[in-house]
Design an enzyme around this catalytic site. Structure first.
Site, PDB file in Angstrom:
ATOM      1  N   LYS A   1      -0.644  -4.075  -3.345  1.00  0.00           N
ATOM      2  CA  LYS A   1      -1.936  -3.571  -2.898  1.00  0.00           C
ATOM      3  C   LYS A   1      -2.101  -2.157  -3.445  1.00  0.00           C
ATOM      4  CE  LYS A   1      -5.161  -1.936   0.132  1.00  0.00           C
ATOM      5  NZ  LYS A   1      -5.672  -0.558   0.232  1.00  0.00           N
TER       6      LYS A   1
ATOM      7  N   ASP B   1      10.327   5.587  -9.929  1.00  0.00           N
ATOM      8  CA  ASP B   1       9.914   6.201 -11.191  1.00  0.00           C
ATOM      9  C   ASP B   1      10.686   7.473 -11.513  1.00  0.00           C
ATOM     10  OD1 ASP B   1       8.132   4.213 -11.644  1.00  0.00           O
ATOM     11  OD2 ASP B   1       6.320   5.441 -11.494  1.00  0.00           O
TER      12      ASP B   1
ATOM     13  N   SER C   1       0.812  -1.208   0.000  1.00  0.00           N
ATOM     14  CA  SER C   1       0.000   0.000   0.000  1.00  0.00           C
ATOM     15  C   SER C   1       0.856   1.272   0.000  1.00  0.00           C
ATOM     16  CB  SER C   1      -0.960  -0.045   1.194  1.00  0.00           C
ATOM     17  OG  SER C   1      -1.929   0.972   1.135  1.00  0.00           O
TER      18      SER C   1
END
Length: 536
Positions: free
Chosen positions: A318, A304, A293
Site C-alpha cells: 500500500k 534501503d 502503509s
C-alpha cells in the site's frame, strides 16, 4: 444552498482545494462538469416521482466518483469518520473496559488500570446486564450497538447494572466517563539475555513516545539487539513512521518521499539535531502480508539504508498517500494525492485496476493460492523493478510491497483449525474457561513466570473445545485435529495469559511458535550471518 454542496464536493475531489494555499482558477471544463452534476441533482430533487433522501443522494454521488478511482480513496460519514480516527488518537472517551459478548451477556474481560471502571470497583468477570434504561443481556445485541450505549463524552455519567459471581443481587455502578488511553505497543520484553522484542500494532499519535519508553526500559534490562515486530500492522500516521525510522538512522538521511501528478516531491529527512535511540546495534524487523502503509515505509527505510534485516513475507503493498478533506457535516473524503517511495526510489504500491477494489483486496488470498506465502521462489520480479540499497548496494525490488531479506513461510494451519477460528470457537472456549476458573487461576498462578512454566491445556479442555465445536456444527476431523492440537493449545494458553496478565504475556507465550521471531533470534545472535545478509 443544499444544491451548491454538490459543486463544492466536486471541486474538492478534483483537487482544486487540495492545498488551501492554491488559488488556481477553475477551468471551463471544471465549471461545466460541476454544473452538469448540479443539474442532475436539481432534476432529481425537483422532479423525481417519489420522495428522495437528498443527503443520501449527495453521499451516493461522492461514493460513486471515488469508487472509480484507486482502491484507497474513500468517503466516510460523520460517525464512520469518528470511529476511524479513534485508533490513531491517543485516547477515546469511555468507561475503560475490554469486553466480549458471551452467552448473550456482556462479559468484562479486562478493566483498564486507572480508568473510570476500576475506580468504582468493576472487576474482570463481571457481566453487564443493563446500561442506563436499556437491558442488554439476553437480547443478542451486537458489539457496535453496545459501544454506542457505553461510550460518551468525558464527564458524562452512565449507570450500569452488573451480575457478579457470589452475589445474588445485581450490583449498581454509576461511572463518570473519562479519557481512555489507546496504546499502540502490544508487547515489549527481553526475548533473550541480549535481545529486546517490541511489537507495534499501529502508527498512532503516541507511538514514537511509547516506543522510546519501551526501548529505554529494555535497555536498562541489558538489551543490545532489537527485534521490532510489524506483523499485521496495517499502518496509520505516515509522519509517525518517519519519526520511528529516525530512531534507527543517523542524521540527514532520506526516510521516504512522496510525489504525485499534482503534488511536488517532498522529502522526509532524519533529524540533524537529535540522535535516534538505536542508530547502531543489530536490528531485525518482522513483516508479513498484512504489514501495510506506514509499516512498509519504516521497513523500506531500514532495508534501503542497510540498517537492519527484514524477515517474514512480502508486505501488503500500500503505497498511496491520502489527504483527509473534511466536509461541513463531519464527513470526510480520503483522497489519494500522491505515492510514497522508499529512499532508494521504490514505489511499493502493488498494481491495481481503477474501480476494481474486490480483486485488489483479495490479493493476499491470491498469494496463498499461487504458493507465494509458502515458497519464496514463486515470486518473480522483472529486472525493471530492480533497485540497489544505499550503503551495500544490495539488490531489492519495487513494484508491490517490501520483499524481506529472509523469507519465512506461513504456518501450516489445517482446515479444521480455520473452521474453529471462523466460528469463534477458540475465543468462546477460552472466555468460558476463564469465566469458570478465574479465582483459582489467579490463586494458583500469581505471576506470569509460574503460569508460563506450570499451566497446561489438558485433554479434558480440548475435548470440551471439540464438543463446543460439534454443537456449532463444525465438522470434526481427527487427523487435522491431531496436527493442530499443539498450536490450538498454545493459542488458548496465550489468550488466557492475556486475560490474567497483559498483552505482553500473550506474545511471550505465542512467540514460542512464531517462526519469523525464532528465525530472527537465530540470525541476530549469529554475527557472521547477520553481517553477511546486510553486505551481500
Amino acid at each position: 444552498m443544499k444544491r451548491n454542496i454538490i459543486i463544492t464536493v466536486i471541486l474538492l475531489i478534483s483537487g482544486i482545494y487540495a492545498n488551501s494555499q492554491q488559488t488556481k482558477p477553475f477551468s471551463a471544463e471544471e465549471i461545466n462538469n460541476a454544473r452538469k452534476l448540479q443539474a442532475a441533482y436539481s432534476a432529481i430533487v425537483d422532479l423525481y416521482v417519489d420522495e428522495t433522501d437528498n443527503k443520501k443522494i449527495v453521499e451516493d454521488a461522492i461514493i460513486g466518483m471515488l469508487e472509480k478511482l484507486d482502491p484507497h480513496s474513500a468517503y466516510t460519514n460523520a460517525e464512520e469518520t469518528r470511529r476511524m480516527q479513534e485508533p490513531l488518537e491517543a485516547h477515546f472517551d469511555g468507561i475503560g473496559i475490554e469486553f466480549n459478548m458471551f452467552e448473550d451477556t456482556l462479559l468484562v474481560l479486562n478493566v483498564i488500570s486507572g480508568g473510570p471502571s476500576e475506580k468504582v470497583g468493576l472487576l474482570a468477570g463481571d457481566r453487564i446486564v443493563q446500561v442506563d434504561t436499556t437491558v442488554i443481556a439476553g437480547v443478542k445485541m451486537v458489539n457496535t450497538d453496545i459501544v454506542k450505549l457505553i461510550r460518551g463524552p468525558k464527564g458524562t455519567q452512565v449507570h450500569i447494572k452488573v451480575k457478579r459471581k457470589g452475589n445474588s443481587k445485581l450490583l449498581d455502578f454509576k461511572i463518570i466517563r473519562d479519557k481512555i488511553p489507546l496504546n499502540s505497543i502490544d508487547a515489549s520484553y527481553m526475548a533473550d539475555k541480549q535481545t529486546g522484542y517490541i511489537r507495534l500494532s499501529r502508527f498512532a499519535v503516541t507511538s514514537n513516545n511509547e516506543f522510546v519508553e519501551a526501548f529505554d526500559k529494555l535497555k536498562k534490562e541489558g538489551m543490545k539487539n532489537l527485534i521490532l515486530d510489524l506483523q499485521s500492522n496495517g499502518g496509520g500516521l505516515l509522519t509517525v513512521a518517519g519519526m520511528l525510522a529516525d530512531q534507527f538512522l543517523d542524521k540527514d538521511k532520506i526516510l521516504y518521499y512522496t510525489q504525485g501528478n499534482k503534488i511536488k516531491r517532498e522529502d522526509a529527512m532524519s533529524s540533524s539535531k537529535e540522535k535516534g535511540v538505536f542508530e547502531s546495534g543489530k536490528l531485525v524487523v518482522l513483516v508479513d502480508e498484512y504489514s501495510a502503509s506506514a509499516s512498509e515505509i519504516l521497513a523500506g527505510a531500514i532495508q534501503d539504508w542497510d540498517r537492519g534485516v527484514i524477515i517474514g513475507r512480502r508486505t501488503f503493498g500500500k503505497g498511496l498517500v491520502q489527504r483527509a478533506i473534511n466536509l461541513p457535516d463531519g464527513a470526510m473524503i480520503r483522497l489519494t494525492i500522491s505515492r510514497y517511495y522508499t529512499p532508494s526510489g521504490r514505489n511499493i504500491q502493488k498494481p491495481y485496476e481503477k474501480g476494481d477494489k474486490e480483486t485488489y483486496f483479495k490479493n493476499v488470498m491470491n498469494r496463498y493460492k499461487t504458493g507465494e506465502l509458502i515458497n519464496a521462489d514463486s515470486i518473480h520480479f522483472p529486472d525493471s523493478l530492480k533497485y540497489s540499497t544505499l550503503v551495500s548496494g544490495r539488490t531489492v525490488y519495487g513494484g508491490g510491497g517490501i520483499m524481506p531479506d529472509i523469507f519465512v513461510p506461513i504456518d501450516s494451519i489445517t482446515e479444521y483449525h480455520v473452521k474453529l477460528n471462523r466460528a469463534g470457537i477458540i475465543n468462546r472456549f477460552y472466555i468460558s474457561y476463564i469465566d469458570k476458573n478465574r479465582s483459582s487461576l489467579k490463586k494458583n498462578y500469581p505471576t506470569f513466570e509460574k503460569y508460563a512454566g506450570k499451566f497446561t491445556i489438558n485433554n479434558d479442555m480440548l475435548q470440551e473445545l471439540v464438543e463446543m465445536a460439534n454443537k456449532e456444527k463444525v465438522e470434526y476431523n481427527e487427523e487435522q485435529f491431531q496436527k493442530s492440537k499443539d498450536l490450538i493449545s498454545l493459542i488458548i494458553k496465550a489468550l488466557i495469559a492475556d486475560d490474567l496478565f497483559d498483552k505482553t504475556a500473550y506474545f511471550r507465550i505465542y512467540n514460542a511458535v512464531n517462526d519469523p521471531l525464532q528465525e530472527a533470534l537465530r540470525i541476530i545472535n549469529n554475527d557472521e550471518e547477520y553481517n553477511k545478509i546486510l553486505k551481500n
